[in-house]
Design a protein around this motif. Structure first.
Motif, short mmCIF file in Angstrom:
data_model
loop_
_atom_site.label_atom_id
_atom_site.label_comp_id
_atom_site.label_asym_id
_atom_site.label_seq_id
_atom_site.Cartn_x
_atom_site.Cartn_y
_atom_site.Cartn_z
N THR A 40 0.84 -1.20 0.00
CA THR A 40 0.00 0.00 0.00
C THR A 40 0.87 1.25 0.00
O THR A 40 0.61 2.20 -0.75
CB THR A 40 -0.94 -0.01 1.22
OG1 THR A 40 -1.77 -1.17 1.16
CG2 THR A 40 -1.82 1.23 1.25
N ASN A 41 1.91 1.27 0.83
CA ASN A 41 2.81 2.43 0.86
C ASN A 41 3.53 2.61 -0.46
O ASN A 41 3.68 3.74 -0.94
CB ASN A 41 3.82 2.28 2.00
CG ASN A 41 3.20 2.43 3.36
OD1 ASN A 41 2.12 3.00 3.51
ND2 ASN A 41 3.87 1.91 4.38
N GLU B 285 2.43 1.69 -3.44
CA GLU B 285 1.44 2.20 -4.39
C GLU B 285 1.24 3.70 -4.23
O GLU B 285 1.18 4.43 -5.21
CB GLU B 285 0.09 1.49 -4.20
CG GLU B 285 0.06 0.07 -4.70
CD GLU B 285 -1.24 -0.65 -4.37
OE1 GLU B 285 -1.96 -0.22 -3.43
OE2 GLU B 285 -1.54 -1.64 -5.05
N ARG B 286 1.17 4.17 -3.00
CA ARG B 286 1.00 5.61 -2.74
C ARG B 286 2.19 6.41 -3.25
O ARG B 286 2.03 7.47 -3.84
CB ARG B 286 0.80 5.86 -1.25
CG ARG B 286 -0.55 5.42 -0.75
CD ARG B 286 -0.70 5.72 0.73
NE ARG B 286 -1.95 5.15 1.23
CZ ARG B 286 -2.14 4.75 2.45
NH1 ARG B 286 -1.18 4.85 3.36
NH2 ARG B 286 -3.30 4.25 2.82
N GLU B 287 3.39 5.90 -3.01
CA GLU B 287 4.59 6.60 -3.47
C GLU B 287 4.64 6.66 -4.99
O GLU B 287 4.98 7.69 -5.58
CB GLU B 287 5.84 5.92 -2.92
CG GLU B 287 6.04 6.14 -1.44
CD GLU B 287 7.30 5.49 -0.91
OE1 GLU B 287 8.32 5.48 -1.62
OE2 GLU B 287 7.25 4.99 0.23
N GLU C 104 2.08 6.53 -7.09
CA GLU C 104 1.06 7.47 -7.53
C GLU C 104 1.52 8.91 -7.36
O GLU C 104 1.29 9.76 -8.24
CB GLU C 104 -0.24 7.25 -6.75
CG GLU C 104 -0.99 6.01 -7.16
CD GLU C 104 -2.24 5.77 -6.30
OE1 GLU C 104 -2.75 6.72 -5.69
OE2 GLU C 104 -2.69 4.61 -6.26
N ALA C 105 2.20 9.21 -6.26
CA ALA C 105 2.72 10.56 -6.04
C ALA C 105 3.75 10.94 -7.09
O ALA C 105 3.73 12.06 -7.61
CB ALA C 105 3.32 10.67 -4.64
#
Length: 119
Positions: free
Chosen positions: A31-32, A34-36, A38-39
């Motif tokens: 999850t972390n 994926e967030r990175e 996307e950013a």
């Protein structure tokens, strides 16, 4: 040595709990990540950056177009690209299976070293 069914069940239960904990930790990591990602993608879209930075001027796409531009055969043009000098100087980049050569940067590099395209 005989094991009791309760011992086996307890061992299996403990292993199952360990696996659940491990999977939970892995899910947090995914999850972390994926967030990175996307950013980073959103940042690049906002800034319209390319791998080589600003796209300056005309771009030659493909070995044949590059060969025509430098008045050499496609084989010679490919040999020049294979030497990696253009890539190291931010002139050429492989996008998928196609070469992209930035004309303005190529001309600057040739001005600095007129023998650059000799094989």
């Amino acid at each position: 040595m005989r094991y009791k069914n309760t011992d086996n069940l307890q061992t299996i239960s403990n292993l199952l709990m360990q696996m659940k904990d491990s999977l939970g930790q892995q899910q947090v990591l995914v999850t972390n990540l994926e967030r990175e990602l996307e950013a980073i993608i959103n940042h690049n879209r906002r800034n319209k950056t390319t791998i080589l930075g600003e796209n300056s001027g005309r771009t030659i796409i493909g070995v044949r177009q590059f060969a025509d531009y430098i008045h050499k055969s496609p084989g010679t043009a490919q040999n020049i690209l294979n030497k990696n000098v253009l890539q190291e100087n931010g002139v050429a980049i492989m996008v998928g299976r196609t070469w992209h050569i930035y004309v303005e940067r190529l001309e600057q590099l040739i001005a600095e070293d007129p023998n650059l395209l000799r094989c």
